[in-house]
Design a protein around this motif. Structure first.
Motif, PDB file in Angstrom:
ATOM      1  N   GLY A 255      51.615  50.844  20.206  1.00 38.38           N
ATOM      2  CA  GLY A 255      51.907  49.727  21.107  1.00 38.38           C
ATOM      3  C   GLY A 255      51.803  50.047  22.584  1.00 38.38           C
ATOM      4  O   GLY A 255      52.158  49.215  23.425  1.00 38.38           O
ATOM      5  N   SER A 256      51.305  51.237  22.918  1.00 37.11           N
ATOM      6  CA  SER A 256      51.163  51.581  24.341  1.00 37.11           C
ATOM      7  C   SER A 256      49.921  50.914  24.934  1.00 37.11           C
ATOM      8  O   SER A 256      48.837  50.954  24.342  1.00 37.11           O
ATOM      9  CB  SER A 256      51.027  53.098  24.506  1.00 37.11           C
ATOM     10  OG  SER A 256      52.169  53.742  24.016  1.00 37.11           O
ATOM     11  N   LEU A 257      50.110  50.343  26.107  1.00 38.16           N
ATOM     12  CA  LEU A 257      48.994  49.729  26.828  1.00 38.16           C
ATOM     13  C   LEU A 257      48.195  50.832  27.507  1.00 38.16           C
ATOM     14  O   LEU A 257      48.743  51.605  28.291  1.00 38.16           O
ATOM     15  CB  LEU A 257      49.558  48.763  27.877  1.00 38.16           C
ATOM     16  CG  LEU A 257      48.558  48.044  28.769  1.00 38.16           C
ATOM     17  CD1 LEU A 257      47.733  47.056  27.967  1.00 38.16           C
ATOM     18  CD2 LEU A 257      49.292  47.319  29.898  1.00 38.16           C
ATOM     19  N   THR A 258      46.896  50.925  27.197  1.00 39.24           N
ATOM     20  CA  THR A 258      46.096  52.011  27.777  1.00 39.24           C
ATOM     21  C   THR A 258      45.111  51.525  28.830  1.00 39.24           C
ATOM     22  O   THR A 258      44.569  52.352  29.576  1.00 39.24           O
ATOM     23  CB  THR A 258      45.326  52.776  26.681  1.00 39.24           C
ATOM     24  OG1 THR A 258      44.576  51.837  25.894  1.00 39.24           O
ATOM     25  CG2 THR A 258      46.275  53.549  25.790  1.00 39.24           C
ATOM     26  N   GLY A 259      44.878  50.229  28.907  1.00 43.41           N
ATOM     27  CA  GLY A 259      43.966  49.795  29.970  1.00 43.41           C
ATOM     28  C   GLY A 259      43.699  48.308  29.977  1.00 43.41           C
ATOM     29  O   GLY A 259      43.638  47.663  28.932  1.00 43.41           O
ATOM     30  N   ILE A 260      43.562  47.777  31.197  1.00 39.45           N
ATOM     31  CA  ILE A 260      43.135  46.383  31.385  1.00 39.45           C
ATOM     32  C   ILE A 260      41.626  46.420  31.577  1.00 39.45           C
ATOM     33  O   ILE A 260      41.118  47.154  32.433  1.00 39.45           O
ATOM     34  CB  ILE A 260      43.796  45.761  32.640  1.00 39.45           C
ATOM     35  CG1 ILE A 260      45.320  45.978  32.641  1.00 39.45           C
ATOM     36  CG2 ILE A 260      43.431  44.291  32.764  1.00 39.45           C
ATOM     37  CD1 ILE A 260      46.055  45.331  31.519  1.00 39.45           C
ATOM     38  N   LEU A 261      40.928  45.608  30.792  1.00 39.71           N
ATOM     39  CA  LEU A 261      39.461  45.649  30.781  1.00 39.71           C
ATOM     40  C   LEU A 261      38.846  44.398  31.418  1.00 39.71           C
ATOM     41  O   LEU A 261      39.559  43.460  31.779  1.00 39.71           O
ATOM     42  CB  LEU A 261      38.964  45.756  29.331  1.00 39.71           C
ATOM     43  CG  LEU A 261      39.574  46.854  28.458  1.00 39.71           C
ATOM     44  CD1 LEU A 261      39.072  46.713  27.026  1.00 39.71           C
ATOM     45  CD2 LEU A 261      39.241  48.228  29.013  1.00 39.71           C
ATOM     46  N   ASP A 262      37.535  44.416  31.505  1.00 38.73           N
ATOM     47  CA  ASP A 262      36.712  43.238  31.802  1.00 38.73           C
ATOM     48  C   ASP A 262      37.103  42.529  33.096  1.00 38.73           C
ATOM     49  O   ASP A 262      37.683  41.436  33.100  1.00 38.73           O
ATOM     50  CB  ASP A 262      36.776  42.245  30.624  1.00 38.73           C
ATOM     51  CG  ASP A 262      36.085  42.792  29.398  1.00 38.73           C
ATOM     52  OD1 ASP A 262      35.520  43.899  29.489  1.00 38.73           O
ATOM     53  OD2 ASP A 262      36.110  42.140  28.348  1.00 38.73           O
ATOM     54  N   TRP A 263      36.682  43.124  34.188  1.00 36.53           N
ATOM     55  CA  TRP A 263      37.031  42.619  35.525  1.00 36.53           C
ATOM     56  C   TRP A 263      35.921  41.761  36.123  1.00 36.53           C
ATOM     57  O   TRP A 263      35.951  41.470  37.323  1.00 36.53           O
ATOM     58  CB  TRP A 263      37.339  43.812  36.436  1.00 36.53           C
ATOM     59  CG  TRP A 263      38.619  44.495  36.066  1.00 36.53           C
ATOM     60  CD1 TRP A 263      38.839  45.320  34.993  1.00 36.53           C
ATOM     61  CD2 TRP A 263      39.878  44.377  36.736  1.00 36.53           C
ATOM     62  NE1 TRP A 263      40.159  45.726  34.977  1.00 36.53           N
ATOM     63  CE2 TRP A 263      40.811  45.165  36.034  1.00 36.53           C
ATOM     64  CE3 TRP A 263      40.304  43.684  37.878  1.00 36.53           C
ATOM     65  CZ2 TRP A 263      42.147  45.279  36.419  1.00 36.53           C
ATOM     66  CZ3 TRP A 263      41.624  43.797  38.272  1.00 36.53           C
ATOM     67  CH2 TRP A 263      42.537  44.588  37.544  1.00 36.53           C
ATOM     68  N   GLU A 264      34.971  41.335  35.335  1.00 38.69           N
ATOM     69  CA  GLU A 264      33.792  40.706  35.926  1.00 38.69           C
ATOM     70  C   GLU A 264      34.012  39.288  36.449  1.00 38.69           C
ATOM     71  O   GLU A 264      33.137  38.729  37.095  1.00 38.69           O
ATOM     72  CB  GLU A 264      32.615  40.718  34.943  1.00 38.69           C
ATOM     73  CG  GLU A 264      32.744  39.796  33.755  1.00 38.69           C
ATOM     74  CD  GLU A 264      33.256  40.531  32.530  1.00 38.69           C
ATOM     75  OE1 GLU A 264      33.981  41.527  32.717  1.00 38.69           O
ATOM     76  OE2 GLU A 264      32.947  40.109  31.419  1.00 38.69           O
ATOM     77  N   PHE A 265      35.173  38.692  36.148  1.00 39.42           N
ATOM     78  CA  PHE A 265      35.422  37.334  36.672  1.00 39.42           C
ATOM     79  C   PHE A 265      36.442  37.328  37.814  1.00 39.42           C
ATOM     80  O   PHE A 265      36.805  36.261  38.304  1.00 39.42           O
ATOM     81  CB  PHE A 265      35.946  36.417  35.557  1.00 39.42           C
ATOM     82  CG  PHE A 265      34.946  36.139  34.483  1.00 39.42           C
ATOM     83  CD1 PHE A 265      33.857  35.303  34.719  1.00 39.42           C
ATOM     84  CD2 PHE A 265      35.060  36.713  33.226  1.00 39.42           C
ATOM     85  CE1 PHE A 265      32.924  35.049  33.735  1.00 39.42           C
ATOM     86  CE2 PHE A 265      34.133  36.462  32.235  1.00 39.42           C
ATOM     87  CZ  PHE A 265      33.060  35.625  32.484  1.00 39.42           C
ATOM     88  N   ALA A 266      36.932  38.498  38.217  1.00 40.39           N
ATOM     89  CA  ALA A 266      38.043  38.541  39.181  1.00 40.39           C
ATOM     90  C   ALA A 266      37.677  37.877  40.505  1.00 40.39           C
ATOM     91  O   ALA A 266      36.507  37.870  40.925  1.00 40.39           O
ATOM     92  CB  ALA A 266      38.451  39.988  39.416  1.00 40.39           C
ATOM     93  N   GLY A 267      38.684  37.330  41.161  1.00 38.64           N
ATOM     94  CA  GLY A 267      38.455  36.681  42.455  1.00 38.64           C
ATOM     95  C   GLY A 267      39.772  36.276  43.068  1.00 38.64           C
ATOM     96  O   GLY A 267      40.840  36.445  42.467  1.00 38.64           O
TER      97      GLY A 267
END
Lengths: 343, 122
Positions: free
Chosen positions: A224-236
Motif C-alpha cells: 500500500g505504499s505510494l511510490t510515484g505520481i505518474l502522467d504529467w502531460e496534462f498539467a497546467g
C-alpha cells in the motif's frame, strides 16, 4: 511485445553513453503495455565506468505514441514538470535524461527511474479500503498545489499558459471547441457544458494542477505504499478543486462507486490530509461543480480517442469500446445538471 | 443517435480479432482482452435486439421539439446548437421538452452500452 530496431537501440545506447560520459550496455528494452498517448518502454542498462554514475539502472523510457490527445504536453514539457515535481519533494519517478533530437527514436523522449508497484485501477479498487493511501494522495496533491505561478519553481514552467479569466469558463470553451473539431453532435454534453457555463464559480487562486490525478495514474506497492505520481502531460495552471474533483469523480472509481476517493477510500481521509498539508479548506461546492466538468471532460476525451479507431487511423478494440463509455458519462452529467430532476 | 462504432461494427471487429487479424490492436492481457470482446458482443447483441426503434423514436421526438422534418443527425446538430445557444435553459419554452428528451434518449443509450450503470437510477 514491442521491440525496438537494432539501429534505434544503438542510437539510444550511444545517446545515453554520451550523456553519462561512460560506456553503456543495454540489457533489456521492450515496450510496456498500455499508453494510448505515450509509449512506455522498460529499459535496463549498466553504466560500465563513469565516475559516480557506474552501476545498474532500472528505467522507463517515455516516448510519444503514434497518436496524441489535444492539450497533452510534449515530452520536453512533461520532463520539465517531472523535474519540478521531483525537486519540490513530490513523490515521482526520478527524471534522468531528456532527448529532443528526433533522429534518435523518431521523436522526443525522456528516461526516468522505474518505480515499484502497480497503477492498475481495476486491481487497486479490489483491495480493502485504504485510508492511509488516500491520505498520502491527499498530501501529495497539496504539495503539487503549493506550486503557483508566483513560486520560484514556476520559472521552469514558463511554457504553461496563464489564463486571463475564469478557468471554468476557459474549460467550457475548450471542450466546446473539441466537440466542434470532432464533428459529432452531442446534445447531452452540450447540455452539461451550458450548465457549467451558467454555474461557473468565481475564479479562485491559481495553482499547478496535475489534471490527470486519479486512480490509474499513481503507483502503489503490495503493502500500500505510494511510490510515484505518474502522467504529467496534462498539467497546467488552474483551480485546486479541479484536481480534487477529478480524483473523486464517479467515473474514476473503477466501479467501486461507494468509495468516493478514487475507489480506494472515503473522501474524508483524502480531504483531511489535503487540508492539513495545504492549510486551506476544500470548497465542497466547487468540487461538485468540477465533478460535472470531469465527466464532460472524460466524455470528450473518450470521443477523441474512439475517433482514432473510427477514422481507421488506429484500429483498436480498446479505443472502439471507449466510445461506449460515453453514454454513462453523459448520464452522470444529466443526473447532476437537472437532466433527471430540477435544473 | 447511436455512436460509432455501432453494434454491427463492433461485432465485425470481434470477428476480425477472433480470426487473428494483426491490423487490430488488442490488449496483451488475455483475460482483459476476453472481457473486452465479450463487452463488445454484448453491445452488438443489445443493439440488434432493439433494432431501429430507439432511433426512430428519437427522431420523432426531435421533430416535435424542433418542428422540423430532417435526418436524425441533422436534428441532433440542431438540438446541440439550440442548447449551446441557451434555448434549453431553465425558464425557456424548450427547457422541459429538451430535458425530458435527453433523459429518455440518455437512458436508452446506457441500456445499450452498459445497463449495469443504471442500477439505482431506475
Amino acid at each position: 511485445m514491442g521491440v525496438m530496431s537494432e539501429e534505434a537501440r544503438e542510437r539510444l545506447r550511444k545517446f545515453i553513453s554520451d550523456a553519462a560520459e561512460a560506456p553503456v550496455q543495454i540489457k533489456a528494452l521492450h515496450r510496456l503495455p498500455g499508453g494510448a498517448i505515450q509509449e512506455n518502454w522498460l529499459l535496463d542498462l549498466t553504466v560500465l565506468e563513469g565516475g559516480g554514475r557506474s552501476g545498474d539502472y532500472a528505467l522507463v523510457l517515455r516516448l510519444d505514441a503514434k497518436s496524441s490527445v489535444a492539450a497533452s504536453h510534449g515530452r520536453a514539457q512533461e520532463y520539465a514538470l517531472l523535474k519540478t515535481a521531483h525537486r519540490t519533494g513530490i513523490t515521482v519517478p526520478k527524471p534522468y535524461l531528456l532527448a529532443t533530437d528526433a533522429a534518435i527514436l523518431g521523436g522526443p523522449f525522456f528516461i526516468m527511474n522505474r518505480i515499484e508497484g502497480t497503477a492498475q485501477g481495476h486491481k487497486l479498487v479490489k483491495r480493502p479500503p485504504d485510508d492511509a493511501l488516500a491520505a498520502s494522495l491527499g498530501r501529495q496533491l497539496a504539495r503539487i498545489h503549493a506550486i503557483t505561478p508566483e513560486t520560484p519553481d514556476a520559472a521552469s514552467l514558463d511554457f504553461l499558459a496563464l489564463l486571463d479569466g475564469s478557468p471554468a469558463l476557459a474549460a467550457v470553451a475548450l471542450y466546446r471547441r473539441y466537440l466542434d473539431d470532432l464533428g459529432q453532435a452531442r446534445p447531452a454534453l452540450e447540455w452539461g457544458l451550458r450548465w457549467l457555463e451558467r454555474n461557473a464559480p468565481e475564479a479562485a487562486d491559481i495553482v499547478l494542477c496535475h489534471r490527470d490525478y486519479r486512480t490509474g495514474n499513481y503507483m502503489v506497492t503490495e503493502d500500500g505504499s505510494l511510490t510515484g505520481i505518474l502522467d504529467w502531460e496534462f498539467a497546467g495552471w488552474g483551480e485546486a478543486e479541479e484536481d480534487i474533483a477529478w480524483f473523486c469523480a464517479k467515473c474514476w472509481r473503477f466501479g467501486a462507486v461507494e468509495r468516493e476517493a478514487g475507489g480506494i477510500a472515503d473522501r474524508k481521509p483524502f480531504y483531511d490530509a489535503y487540508e492539513q498539508e495545504s492549510g486551506r479548506r476544500i470548497d465542497a461546492g466547487r468540487v461538485a461543480y468540477w465533478e460535472v466538468m470531469a465527466h464532460v471532460r472524460w466524455a470528450v476525451i473518450a470521443c477523441q480517442q474512439a475517433a482514432r479507431h473510427v477514422s481507421g487511423e488506429q484500429l483498436s478494440l480498446e479505443l472502439a469500446l471507449t466510445q461506449h463509455l460515453v453514454p454513462e458519462l453523459e448520464w452522470e452529467v444529466l443526473n447532476h445538471t437537472g437532466g433527471r430532476g430540477d435544473a | 443517435m447511436r455512436d460509432r462504432p455501432t453494434g454491427a461494427e463492433l461485432a465485425n471487429l470481434v470477428r476480425r480479432v477472433r480470426a487473428g487479424d494483426p491490423g487490430v490492436e488488442v490488449p496483451d492481457d488475455r483475460r482483459y482482452r476476453e472481457l473486452m470482446l465479450a463487452s463488445a458482443m454484448a453491445i452488438a447483441e443489445r443493439q440488434e435486439t432493439t433494432g431501429d426503434a430507439p432511433e426512430q423514436d428519437e427522431r420523432q421526438a426531435l421533430i416535435r421539439i424542433l418542428g422540423e422534418e430532417r435526418s436524425l443527425e441533422d436534428l441532433n446538430w440542431a438540438l446541440a446548437a439550440a442548447i449551446r445557444n441557451g434555448d434549453g435553459d431553465p425558464g425557456t419554452l424548450g427547457h422541459e421538452a429538451i430535458r425530458e428528451h435527453l433523459r429518455l434518449t440518455g437512458r436508452e443509450r446506457v441500456r445499450e452500452s452498459n445497463p449495469k450503470a443504471l442500477a439505482g437510477d431506475e
